[in-house]
Design a protein around this motif. Structure first.
Motif, PDB file in Angstrom:
ATOM      1  N   PRO A  97       0.800  -1.227   0.000  1.00  0.00           N
ATOM      2  CA  PRO A  97       0.000   0.000   0.000  1.00  0.00           C
ATOM      3  C   PRO A  97       0.836   1.282   0.000  1.00  0.00           C
ATOM      4  CG  PRO A  97       0.075  -0.917   2.199  1.00  0.00           C
ATOM      5  CD  PRO A  97       0.806  -1.888   1.296  1.00  0.00           C
ATOM      6  N   GLY A  98       2.093   1.170   0.389  1.00  0.00           N
ATOM      7  CA  GLY A  98       2.954   2.349   0.475  1.00  0.00           C
ATOM      8  C   GLY A  98       3.799   2.540  -0.773  1.00  0.00           C
ATOM      9  N   SER A  99       4.832   3.310  -0.616  1.00  0.00           N
ATOM     10  CA  SER A  99       5.738   3.648  -1.704  1.00  0.00           C
ATOM     11  C   SER A  99       6.652   2.468  -2.050  1.00  0.00           C
ATOM     12  CB  SER A  99       6.584   4.855  -1.294  1.00  0.00           C
ATOM     13  OG  SER A  99       7.675   5.027  -2.172  1.00  0.00           O
ATOM     14  N   LEU A 100       6.639   2.065  -3.320  1.00  0.00           N
ATOM     15  CA  LEU A 100       7.564   1.015  -3.763  1.00  0.00           C
ATOM     16  C   LEU A 100       9.001   1.518  -3.709  1.00  0.00           C
ATOM     17  CD1 LEU A 100       5.694  -0.599  -6.795  1.00  0.00           C
ATOM     18  CD2 LEU A 100       5.849  -1.431  -4.442  1.00  0.00           C
ATOM     19  N   THR A 101       9.196   2.803  -3.970  1.00  0.00           N
ATOM     20  CA  THR A 101      10.538   3.388  -3.884  1.00  0.00           C
ATOM     21  C   THR A 101      11.094   3.210  -2.473  1.00  0.00           C
ATOM     22  OG1 THR A 101      10.082   5.016  -5.611  1.00  0.00           O
ATOM     23  CG2 THR A 101      11.857   5.536  -4.068  1.00  0.00           C
ATOM     24  N   ALA A 102      10.306   3.558  -1.470  1.00  0.00           N
ATOM     25  CA  ALA A 102      10.767   3.429  -0.080  1.00  0.00           C
ATOM     26  C   ALA A 102      11.055   1.971   0.267  1.00  0.00           C
ATOM     27  CB  ALA A 102       9.719   4.014   0.866  1.00  0.00           C
ATOM     28  N   ARG A 103      10.213   1.069  -0.209  1.00  0.00           N
ATOM     29  CA  ARG A 103      10.431  -0.354   0.078  1.00  0.00           C
ATOM     30  C   ARG A 103      11.700  -0.857  -0.613  1.00  0.00           C
ATOM     31  NH1 ARG A 103       6.105  -5.378  -0.335  1.00  0.00           N
ATOM     32  NH2 ARG A 103       7.590  -6.960   0.303  1.00  0.00           N
ATOM     33  N   CYS A 104      11.926  -0.424  -1.838  1.00  0.00           N
ATOM     34  CA  CYS A 104      13.165  -0.798  -2.543  1.00  0.00           C
ATOM     35  C   CYS A 104      14.387  -0.270  -1.790  1.00  0.00           C
ATOM     36  CB  CYS A 104      13.169  -0.246  -3.965  1.00  0.00           C
ATOM     37  SG  CYS A 104      12.155  -1.161  -5.144  1.00  0.00           S
ATOM     38  N   GLN A 105      14.311   0.961  -1.323  1.00  0.00           N
ATOM     39  CA  GLN A 105      15.432   1.554  -0.594  1.00  0.00           C
ATOM     40  C   GLN A 105      15.756   0.771   0.670  1.00  0.00           C
ATOM     41  OE1 GLN A 105      13.784   5.528  -0.400  1.00  0.00           O
ATOM     42  NE2 GLN A 105      15.202   6.264  -1.969  1.00  0.00           N
ATOM     43  N   ARG A 115      21.340  -2.141  -0.903  1.00  0.00           N
ATOM     44  CA  ARG A 115      22.465  -1.304  -0.485  1.00  0.00           C
ATOM     45  C   ARG A 115      22.525  -0.071  -1.373  1.00  0.00           C
ATOM     46  NH1 ARG A 115      24.214  -6.397  -0.711  1.00  0.00           N
ATOM     47  NH2 ARG A 115      25.285  -6.046  -2.670  1.00  0.00           N
ATOM     48  N   CYS A 116      22.214  -0.273  -2.657  1.00  0.00           N
ATOM     49  CA  CYS A 116      22.274   0.821  -3.625  1.00  0.00           C
ATOM     50  C   CYS A 116      20.965   0.825  -4.430  1.00  0.00           C
ATOM     51  CB  CYS A 116      23.473   0.617  -4.550  1.00  0.00           C
ATOM     52  SG  CYS A 116      23.618   1.879  -5.824  1.00  0.00           S
ATOM     53  N   PHE A 117      20.191   1.896  -4.307  1.00  0.00           N
ATOM     54  CA  PHE A 117      18.944   2.025  -5.047  1.00  0.00           C
ATOM     55  C   PHE A 117      19.072   3.165  -6.043  1.00  0.00           C
ATOM     56  CE2 PHE A 117      14.881   4.210  -5.642  1.00  0.00           C
ATOM     57  CZ  PHE A 117      14.168   3.196  -6.245  1.00  0.00           C
ATOM     58  N   ARG A 118      18.485   2.961  -7.204  1.00  0.00           N
ATOM     59  CA  ARG A 118      18.569   3.977  -8.252  1.00  0.00           C
ATOM     60  C   ARG A 118      17.306   3.963  -9.104  1.00  0.00           C
ATOM     61  NH1 ARG A 118      22.479   3.379 -13.486  1.00  0.00           N
ATOM     62  NH2 ARG A 118      21.159   4.643 -14.764  1.00  0.00           N
ATOM     63  N   ILE A 119      16.910   5.150  -9.543  1.00  0.00           N
ATOM     64  CA  ILE A 119      15.843   5.289 -10.539  1.00  0.00           C
ATOM     65  C   ILE A 119      16.559   5.623 -11.848  1.00  0.00           C
ATOM     66  CG2 ILE A 119      13.881   6.676 -11.291  1.00  0.00           C
ATOM     67  CD1 ILE A 119      12.913   5.825  -8.730  1.00  0.00           C
TER      68      ILE A 119
END
Length: 175
Positions: A26-34, A38-42
């Motif tokens: 239900p929340g942000s996929l970006t936040a969950r990926c982060q 160790r390293c998150f990028r769009i």
């Protein structure tokens, strides 16, 4: 392209509980990926004015929309392909924000701004006939089908349709 039916429930969804948890997040996929990398990028794959897809409610796919496509990558591996459309009708903060996002997360904006209202999440299993499957498959080899979800976010008089296609490596991310 045959018209696909997006569904309001994930009935008959994937057997993989990790993938299922990502689909119904239900929340942000970006936040969950982060939280999971160790390293998150769009990675910005493309953007600009284009044609909407028939199953996005765009009449005959002829109406112009602002399109943005990105890959969400965890530790250098694409895990989600995101396709966003916004009407090209003039005006509104959302139009200005979308043109300036670059490689920043739209999700961070959507979930941080109190004026946004998110509509219900819809689900669809994509196969090679769907244009979003083909675009997502350019990121890494996939076989069979891919699960996707979408939801409409509203801010004032504008709305943006966000579609997320989940790539097989998503199952390695447990949180």
């Amino acid at each position: 392209m045959r018209r696909n039916r997006w569904r309001p429930r994930l009935s008959g969804g994937p057997a993989d509980p990790v993938l299922r948890s990502w689909l119904v997040e239900p929340g942000s996929l970006t936040a969950r990926c982060q939280r999971n990398a160790r390293c998150f990028r769009i990675r910005l794959l493309g953007g600009g004015v284009g044609r909407g897809l028939a199953d996005e409610g765009v009449r005959d796919g002829r109406s112009s929309v602002r399109v943005r496509e990105v890959a969400l990558e965890c530790d250098g591996v694409p895990v989600i392909f995101a396709h966003t459309t916004l009407s090209t009708a003039p005006g509104g903060r959302l139009s200005r924000w979308m043109t300036r996002l670059g490689e920043r997360s739209l999700g961070s904006l959507l979930f941080a701004h109190p004026g946004f209202a998110r509509g219900p999440i819809e689900f669809l299993r994509l196969d090679a006939r769907h244009p979003l499957y083909r675009r997502a498959a350019r990121l890494l080899p996939v076989g069979g089908t891919l699960w996707a979800r979408r939801s409409l976010h509203r801010l004032g008089g504008q709305q943006v349709l966000v579609t997320e296609v989940f790539l097989p490596p998503i199952s390695r991310l447990r949180n």
